[in-house]
Design a protein around this motif. Structure first.
Motif, PDB file in Angstrom:
ATOM      1  N   GLY A  13       0.610  -1.403  -0.263  1.00  0.00           N
ATOM      2  CA  GLY A  13       0.120  -0.172   0.055  1.00  0.00           C
ATOM      3  C   GLY A  13       1.023   0.823   0.043  1.00  0.00           C
ATOM      4  N   HIS A  14       0.041   2.429  -0.150  1.00  0.00           N
ATOM      5  CA  HIS A  14       1.663   3.634  -0.248  1.00  0.00           C
ATOM      6  C   HIS A  14       1.831   3.948   0.706  1.00  0.00           C
ATOM      7  N   ASN A  15       1.602   3.737   2.085  1.00  0.00           N
ATOM      8  CA  ASN A  15       2.091   3.515   2.905  1.00  0.00           C
ATOM      9  C   ASN A  15       3.442   2.873   3.747  1.00  0.00           C
ATOM     10  N   GLY A  16       2.890   1.432   2.921  1.00  0.00           N
ATOM     11  CA  GLY A  16       4.396  -0.115   3.281  1.00  0.00           C
ATOM     12  C   GLY A  16       5.918   1.291   1.890  1.00  0.00           C
ATOM     13  N   LEU A  17       5.364   1.214   1.012  1.00  0.00           N
ATOM     14  CA  LEU A  17       5.712   1.526   0.350  1.00  0.00           C
ATOM     15  C   LEU A  17       6.650   2.991   0.654  1.00  0.00           C
ATOM     16  N   ARG A  35       0.414  -8.878  -1.226  1.00  0.00           N
ATOM     17  CA  ARG A  35      -0.154 -10.456  -1.070  1.00  0.00           C
ATOM     18  C   ARG A  35      -0.823 -10.641  -3.027  1.00  0.00           C
ATOM     19  N   ARG A  36      -0.818  -8.928  -3.954  1.00  0.00           N
ATOM     20  CA  ARG A  36      -1.586  -9.018  -5.114  1.00  0.00           C
ATOM     21  C   ARG A  36      -0.624  -8.642  -6.213  1.00  0.00           C
ATOM     22  N   SER A  37      -1.160  -8.567  -7.379  1.00  0.00           N
ATOM     23  CA  SER A  37      -0.757  -9.025  -8.141  1.00  0.00           C
ATOM     24  C   SER A  37       0.240  -7.329  -8.828  1.00  0.00           C
ATOM     25  N   ILE A  39       0.494  -3.075  -7.240  1.00  0.00           N
ATOM     26  CA  ILE A  39       1.092  -2.865  -5.808  1.00  0.00           C
ATOM     27  C   ILE A  39       0.166  -1.490  -5.719  1.00  0.00           C
ATOM     28  N   GLY A  40      -0.495  -0.997  -4.166  1.00  0.00           N
ATOM     29  CA  GLY A  40      -0.191   0.267  -4.054  1.00  0.00           C
ATOM     30  C   GLY A  40      -1.690   0.065  -3.233  1.00  0.00           C
ATOM     31  N   GLY A  41      -2.280  -1.204  -3.278  1.00  0.00           N
ATOM     32  CA  GLY A  41      -3.191  -1.748  -1.807  1.00  0.00           C
ATOM     33  C   GLY A  41      -4.127  -0.733  -2.655  1.00  0.00           C
ATOM     34  N   GLY A 233      -8.421  21.989  -1.913  1.00  0.00           N
ATOM     35  CA  GLY A 233      -7.393  20.960  -1.899  1.00  0.00           C
ATOM     36  C   GLY A 233      -6.869  19.527  -3.134  1.00  0.00           C
ATOM     37  N   TRP A 234      -8.155  19.237  -3.271  1.00  0.00           N
ATOM     38  CA  TRP A 234      -7.966  18.501  -4.748  1.00  0.00           C
ATOM     39  C   TRP A 234      -8.360  18.755  -5.767  1.00  0.00           C
ATOM     40  N   GLY A 235      -7.306  17.190  -6.848  1.00  0.00           N
ATOM     41  CA  GLY A 235      -7.317  17.303  -7.897  1.00  0.00           C
ATOM     42  C   GLY A 235      -7.033  15.458  -8.332  1.00  0.00           C
ATOM     43  N   ASP A 262       2.360 -10.826  -5.449  1.00  0.00           N
ATOM     44  CA  ASP A 262       1.623 -12.301  -5.849  1.00  0.00           C
ATOM     45  C   ASP A 262       2.670 -13.022  -4.387  1.00  0.00           C
ATOM     46  N   ALA A 263       3.181 -12.183  -3.489  1.00  0.00           N
ATOM     47  CA  ALA A 263       4.179 -12.869  -1.846  1.00  0.00           C
ATOM     48  C   ALA A 263       3.127 -12.474  -1.122  1.00  0.00           C
ATOM     49  N   GLU A 264       1.869 -13.136  -0.685  1.00  0.00           N
ATOM     50  CA  GLU A 264       0.490 -13.229   0.428  1.00  0.00           C
ATOM     51  C   GLU A 264       1.898 -13.703   1.287  1.00  0.00           C
ATOM     52  N   PHE A 328     -19.755   2.598  -0.666  1.00  0.00           N
ATOM     53  CA  PHE A 328     -19.582   1.972  -2.481  1.00  0.00           C
ATOM     54  C   PHE A 328     -18.861   1.826  -3.235  1.00  0.00           C
ATOM     55  N   LYS A 329     -18.302   1.981  -3.976  1.00  0.00           N
ATOM     56  CA  LYS A 329     -17.677   2.532  -5.498  1.00  0.00           C
ATOM     57  C   LYS A 329     -18.036   1.309  -6.256  1.00  0.00           C
ATOM     58  N   ILE A 330     -18.545   2.776  -7.560  1.00  0.00           N
ATOM     59  CA  ILE A 330     -19.235   1.737  -8.413  1.00  0.00           C
ATOM     60  C   ILE A 330     -18.130   3.090  -9.503  1.00  0.00           C
ATOM     61  N   ALA A 461      -8.287  -6.622   0.767  1.00  0.00           N
ATOM     62  CA  ALA A 461      -7.203  -6.918   1.894  1.00  0.00           C
ATOM     63  C   ALA A 461      -8.351  -5.608   2.797  1.00  0.00           C
ATOM     64  N   LEU A 462      -9.130  -5.479   3.284  1.00  0.00           N
ATOM     65  CA  LEU A 462      -9.647  -3.809   3.803  1.00  0.00           C
ATOM     66  C   LEU A 462     -10.585  -4.118   4.779  1.00  0.00           C
ATOM     67  N   PRO A 463     -10.329  -4.330   6.046  1.00  0.00           N
ATOM     68  CA  PRO A 463     -10.918  -5.020   7.232  1.00  0.00           C
ATOM     69  C   PRO A 463     -12.546  -4.677   6.960  1.00  0.00           C
ATOM     70  N   ILE A 467     -12.318   1.295   4.378  1.00  0.00           N
ATOM     71  CA  ILE A 467     -11.520   2.312   3.386  1.00  0.00           C
ATOM     72  C   ILE A 467     -10.331   3.436   4.640  1.00  0.00           C
ATOM     73  N   PHE A 468     -10.453   3.764   6.068  1.00  0.00           N
ATOM     74  CA  PHE A 468      -9.620   3.738   6.231  1.00  0.00           C
ATOM     75  C   PHE A 468      -8.699   2.360   7.488  1.00  0.00           C
ATOM     76  N   HIS A 469      -9.240   1.682   7.453  1.00  0.00           N
ATOM     77  CA  HIS A 469      -8.356   0.698   8.231  1.00  0.00           C
ATOM     78  C   HIS A 469      -9.093   0.488   9.943  1.00  0.00           C
ATOM     79  N   GLY A 470     -10.012   1.533  10.237  1.00  0.00           N
ATOM     80  CA  GLY A 470     -11.032   1.626  11.149  1.00  0.00           C
ATOM     81  C   GLY A 470     -10.990   3.498  11.591  1.00  0.00           C
ATOM     82  N   GLY A 506      -4.185   7.698  11.083  1.00  0.00           N
ATOM     83  CA  GLY A 506      -5.704   6.833   9.967  1.00  0.00           C
ATOM     84  C   GLY A 506      -5.487   7.255   8.660  1.00  0.00           C
ATOM     85  N   GLY A 507      -6.569   6.661   7.314  1.00  0.00           N
ATOM     86  CA  GLY A 507      -6.475   6.824   5.696  1.00  0.00           C
ATOM     87  C   GLY A 507      -6.325   7.905   5.951  1.00  0.00           C
ATOM     88  N   GLY A 508      -6.463   7.232   4.397  1.00  0.00           N
ATOM     89  CA  GLY A 508      -6.581   8.499   3.380  1.00  0.00           C
ATOM     90  C   GLY A 508      -5.163   8.749   2.477  1.00  0.00           C
TER      91      GLY A 508
HETATM   92  C1  LIG Z   1     -13.512   3.169  -2.277  1.00  0.00           C
HETATM   93  C2  LIG Z   1     -12.610   3.595  -2.044  1.00  0.00           C
HETATM   94  C3  LIG Z   1     -12.331   5.271  -2.068  1.00  0.00           C
HETATM   95  C4  LIG Z   1     -11.313   5.620  -1.538  1.00  0.00           C
HETATM   96  N1  LIG Z   1     -11.114   6.975  -2.133  1.00  0.00           N
HETATM   97  C5  LIG Z   1     -10.619   8.116  -1.121  1.00  0.00           C
HETATM   98  C6  LIG Z   1     -10.125   9.131  -2.223  1.00  0.00           C
HETATM   99  O1  LIG Z   1     -10.189   9.382  -3.680  1.00  0.00           O
HETATM  100  N2  LIG Z   1      -8.992   9.878  -1.284  1.00  0.00           N
HETATM  101  C7  LIG Z   1      -8.263  10.053  -0.440  1.00  0.00           C
HETATM  102  O2  LIG Z   1      -7.615  10.083   0.032  1.00  0.00           O
HETATM  103  N3  LIG Z   1      -8.388   8.712  -0.044  1.00  0.00           N
HETATM  104  C8  LIG Z   1      -9.201   7.314  -0.617  1.00  0.00           C
HETATM  105  N4  LIG Z   1      -9.405   6.364   0.012  1.00  0.00           N
HETATM  106  C9  LIG Z   1      -9.094   6.257   1.481  1.00  0.00           C
HETATM  107  C10 LIG Z   1      -7.159   5.690   1.048  1.00  0.00           C
HETATM  108  O3  LIG Z   1      -7.122   4.618  -0.526  1.00  0.00           O
HETATM  109  C11 LIG Z   1      -6.546   4.562   1.498  1.00  0.00           C
HETATM  110  O4  LIG Z   1      -7.075   4.829   3.259  1.00  0.00           O
HETATM  111  C12 LIG Z   1      -5.277   4.183   1.906  1.00  0.00           C
HETATM  112  O5  LIG Z   1      -5.462   3.750   0.566  1.00  0.00           O
HETATM  113  C13 LIG Z   1      -4.606   3.068   2.254  1.00  0.00           C
HETATM  114  O6  LIG Z   1      -3.343   3.186   2.220  1.00  0.00           O
HETATM  115  P1  LIG Z   1      -2.543   1.770   3.215  1.00  0.00           P
HETATM  116  O7  LIG Z   1      -0.840   1.932   2.562  1.00  0.00           O
HETATM  117  O8  LIG Z   1      -2.567   2.044   4.819  1.00  0.00           O
HETATM  118  O9  LIG Z   1      -2.788   0.498   3.189  1.00  0.00           O
HETATM  119  P2  LIG Z   1      -3.405  -0.134   1.748  1.00  0.00           P
HETATM  120  O10 LIG Z   1      -4.031   0.509   0.799  1.00  0.00           O
HETATM  121  O11 LIG Z   1      -4.932  -1.365   2.745  1.00  0.00           O
HETATM  122  O12 LIG Z   1      -2.728  -1.180   1.437  1.00  0.00           O
HETATM  123  C14 LIG Z   1      -2.604  -2.157   2.307  1.00  0.00           C
HETATM  124  C15 LIG Z   1      -1.356  -3.289   1.383  1.00  0.00           C
HETATM  125  O13 LIG Z   1      -1.032  -4.761   2.642  1.00  0.00           O
HETATM  126  C16 LIG Z   1      -1.720  -6.035   1.273  1.00  0.00           C
HETATM  127  N5  LIG Z   1      -1.787  -7.026   2.776  1.00  0.00           N
HETATM  128  C17 LIG Z   1      -2.705  -7.415   3.280  1.00  0.00           C
HETATM  129  N6  LIG Z   1      -2.295  -8.562   4.340  1.00  0.00           N
HETATM  130  C18 LIG Z   1      -1.282  -8.897   3.653  1.00  0.00           C
HETATM  131  C19 LIG Z   1      -0.703  -9.808   3.445  1.00  0.00           C
HETATM  132  N7  LIG Z   1      -0.694 -11.175   4.079  1.00  0.00           N
HETATM  133  N8  LIG Z   1       0.324  -9.815   2.482  1.00  0.00           N
HETATM  134  C20 LIG Z   1       1.142  -9.204   2.386  1.00  0.00           C
HETATM  135  N9  LIG Z   1       0.218  -8.038   1.623  1.00  0.00           N
HETATM  136  C21 LIG Z   1      -1.279  -8.412   2.226  1.00  0.00           C
HETATM  137  C22 LIG Z   1      -3.031  -5.559   0.698  1.00  0.00           C
HETATM  138  O14 LIG Z   1      -3.340  -5.889  -0.242  1.00  0.00           O
HETATM  139  C23 LIG Z   1      -2.796  -3.605   1.497  1.00  0.00           C
HETATM  140  O15 LIG Z   1      -1.972  -3.637  -0.381  1.00  0.00           O
HETATM  141  C24 LIG Z   1     -10.782   5.292  -0.210  1.00  0.00           C
HETATM  142  C25 LIG Z   1     -10.779   4.326  -0.044  1.00  0.00           C
HETATM  143  C26 LIG Z   1     -11.417   3.378  -0.778  1.00  0.00           C
HETATM  144  C27 LIG Z   1     -11.648   1.612  -0.094  1.00  0.00           C
END
Ligand SMILES: Cc1cc2nc3c(=O)[nH]c(=O)nc-3n(C[C@H](O)[C@H](O)[C@H](O)COP(=O)(O)OP(=O)(O)OC[C@H]3O[C@@H](n4cnc5c(N)ncnc54)[C@H](O)[C@@H]3O)c2cc1C
Length: 525
Positions: A13-17, A35-37, A39-41, A233-235, A262-264, A328-330, A461-463, A467-470, A506-508
């Motif tokens: 995800g962007h935070n891990g990176l 775990r996915r094919s 990057i980016g979560g 502030g959005w773009g 692809d490395a879960e 939800f997202k469509i 893999a969002l719990p 969208i914010f992990h909580g 927190g998330g975003g």
């Molecule tokens: C539908 C939707 C719309 C959103 N819209 C916006 C927006 O427009 N703007 C904004 O700022 N935020 C938005 N958000 C929120 C934002 O995208 C997230 O809060 C943020 O991307 C989370 O980043 P993260 O790196 O913390 O976690 P994540 O992106 O959740 O990354 C965690 C990563 O860990 C991986 N992972 C989990 N378990 C394992 C495992 N066992 N082994 C290996 N890898 C694993 C996952 O596959 C994932 O890639 C949105 C979220 C969603 C779902």
């Protein structure tokens, strides 16, 4: 002999990176496992329909902190944001408000409804900007454990107390913002429902609350944490949201970081209470001086760790973390952009409204929540349609467009049915509401991807799809996130760190978990 890394990061995800990129720049040998094919979560561009590059989850940018962009030199690796002209809200009677970065233009729009509110608007925005500045400063601080007597916690408490003291009497209004409902907070400034609805909308995004719920004023503020320019502030990211992880990965790789997809990870390995590496689903074991998890807290501690090695009260707090989601997202491929009934070209200073809120009144927003409280999706949901292809046409085949619709409330679990039964029907319901504001929209849809909370959980893999992990309410923020006593990116297991959205702040897509965790790790190395 297998490579031994200084650090293995779970999740690209962007935070891990970001965490990995800082560590690599500090000269550490780092491996990121995803775990996915891809990057980016939740920050990804994917070809969901042939020829269409879709921001499948997050879709608009504002929150990423300028320091992270500069430190990691992201523009050098492909980061480019296209600021939005305006936020457009159509109302049911055919009127509308456009909000611009330029307050004087917004005031003219508000004056169509209330001269008094138009005058109040700069006062309100100035207060929000003051509050945002204060909270932005807090974003960069590792929260202290207020019950601890460790020197680092005492120092951090002093730092926080000093920042609070400097606020003077603004502190009292900021306390309101942290605790009040967004509805009551807006009542202190505005008289007309239209302007209140536009602002209250932000208090409901991504959260299982309505505008009359206490704590939603902070959710509004959380959405204003960015200062990257554009309306509010959005773009849009050029190339879709996948440009965010791609640019961070480019920066990390340039400093020797390795990234595997692809490395879960199936298990975090420990020896004598210290993390020593990870075991993958494939059975492969990878060893490192430390493990950093960017996955959500429930996955990290309840699935990947042996809970018997963790303190019982910590396990209880993580288990009780509120992650139930109603967002939800469509995503749709369409043959023409939506044509809004309330948009009258020439009347406002807008070429085309490509960032829109459908959520016309406070009552509409609250009623959407009422149904969700009882396990039913909102009959009249609030949602944000965006058309990124209006500013980035390369994302779709010539003449075609992408429409992202993000909204609520669609409860993770339904009381009387399942999402497998309801998914398509509910998407039709959302589109029928959309048609009221943009007649004929449904007929323009070529294909669609429907993502309800269980889909967001399965794919990203969002719990519970959160969208914010909580939830972002005070009981789950600052020194409470993700659990009391573990607010400083450390965990009960030595050499196991955390850096994802389940940590402060927190998330975003703002990158602070990754940034702050890297700072703490480098400090203590
Ligand atoms: C539908 C939707 C719309 C959103 N819209 C916006 C927006 O427009 N703007 C904004 O700022 N935020 C938005 N958000 C929120 C934002 O995208 C997230 O809060 C943020 O991307 C989370 O980043 P993260 O790196 O913390 O976690 P994540 O992106 O959740 O990354 C965690 C990563 O860990 C991986 N992972 C989990 N378990 C394992 C495992 N066992 N082994 C290996 N890898 C694993 C996952 O596959 C994932 O890639 C949105 C979220 C969603 C779902």
């Amino acid at each position: 002999m297998a490579t031994k890394y200084n650090a293995v990061v779970i999740g690209a995800g962007h935070n891990g990176l970001i965490c990995a990129a800082y560590l690599a720049r500090a000269g550490r040998k780092v491996l990121v496992l995803e775990r996915r094919s891809k990057i980016g979560g939740a920050t990804a561009t994917e070809e969901v329909f042939p020829g269409y590059q879709v921001s499948t989850a997050s879709y608009v940018m504002s929150m990423m902190q300028k320091k992270v962009i500069a430190d990691l030199e992201l523009p050098k690796y492909g980061w480019k944001m296209i600021p939005m002209d305006c936020l457009f809200t159509p109302f049911e009677d055919g009127s509308s408000i456009a909000m611009f970065g330029d307050h004087s233009k917004t005031q003219k729009e508000i004056a169509k409804f209330s001269k008094k509110d138009a005058e109040m608007y700069p006062v309100f925005e100035a207060f929000l900007e003051d509050a945002a500045k204060f909270v932005r400063q807090m974003l960069f601080m590792t929260p202290p454990n207020p019950t601890s007597r460790k020197l680092r916690d005492l120092k951090s408490m002093l730092q926080h107390a000093n920042a609070v003291r400097k606020l003077g009497t603004k502190l009292f209004r900021i306390t309101d913002l942290m605790l009040m409902s967004v509805s009551e907070f807006l009542d202190m400034y505005f008289e007309c429902d239209q302007i209140k609805a536009v602002k209250a909308y932000y208090g409901s995004i991504g959260t299982f609350l309505g505008p009359r719920s206490p704590g939603t004023a902070y959710v509004l503020l959380h959405h204003l944490m960015g200062d990257l320019g554009g309306a509010g502030g959005w773009g849009f990211m050029k190339g879709g949201m996948g440009a965010v992880p791609d640019s961070i990965a480019g920066s990390a790789k340039a400093h020797g970081c390795e990234i595997r997809t692809d490395a879960e990870v199936a298990q975090i390995l420990t020896e004598n209470g210290r993390a020593t590496g990870v075991a993958l689903q494939s059975g492969e074991e990878i060893f490192a001086d430390m493990v950093i998890t960017g996955a959500d807290a429930q996955t990290s501690f309840l699935k990947l760790c042996d809970t018997k090695q963790l303190p019982a009260d910590f396990v209880e707090s993580i288990r009780n973390m509120r992650t139930f989601s109603t967002a939800f997202k469509i995503n749709m491929a369409v043959d023409r952009p939506p044509s809004y009934r309330a948009f009258k070209p020439g009347e406002t200073d807008v070429d085309y409204p490509n960032y829109v809120h459908i959520g016309p009144t406070m009552e509409y927003l609250e009623k959407a929540y009422d149904e969700a409280k009882y396990g039913r999706p909102s009959t009249r949901p609030f949602f944000t349609p965006c058309v990124p292809t209006m500013v980035d046409p390369d994302l779709a085949p010539p003449g075609k467009h992408i429409v992202n619709v993000f909204g609520g409330h669609a409860p993770y679990e339904l009381k009387d049915s399942t999402w497998d039964q309801e998914r398509e029907k509910y998407a039709d319901q959302v589109l029928s509401v959309f048609d009221e504001f943009a007649p004929g929209f449904t007929d323009s849809v070529i294909d669609r991807q429907i993502l309800m909370p269980p889909d967001l959980e399965r794919i990203f893999a969002l719990p519970k799809g959160h969208i914010f992990h909580g939830e972002l309410t005070l009981d789950q923020l600052i020194f409470m996130r993700p659990a009391p006593g573990y607010q400083d990116y450390r965990t009960p297991i030595r050499n196991l760190w955390q850096c994802g959205s389940a940590t402060h702040p927190g998330g975003g897509v703002m990158g602070m978990g990754g940034h702050n965790a890297a700072r703490e790790i480098i400090k203590g190395w």
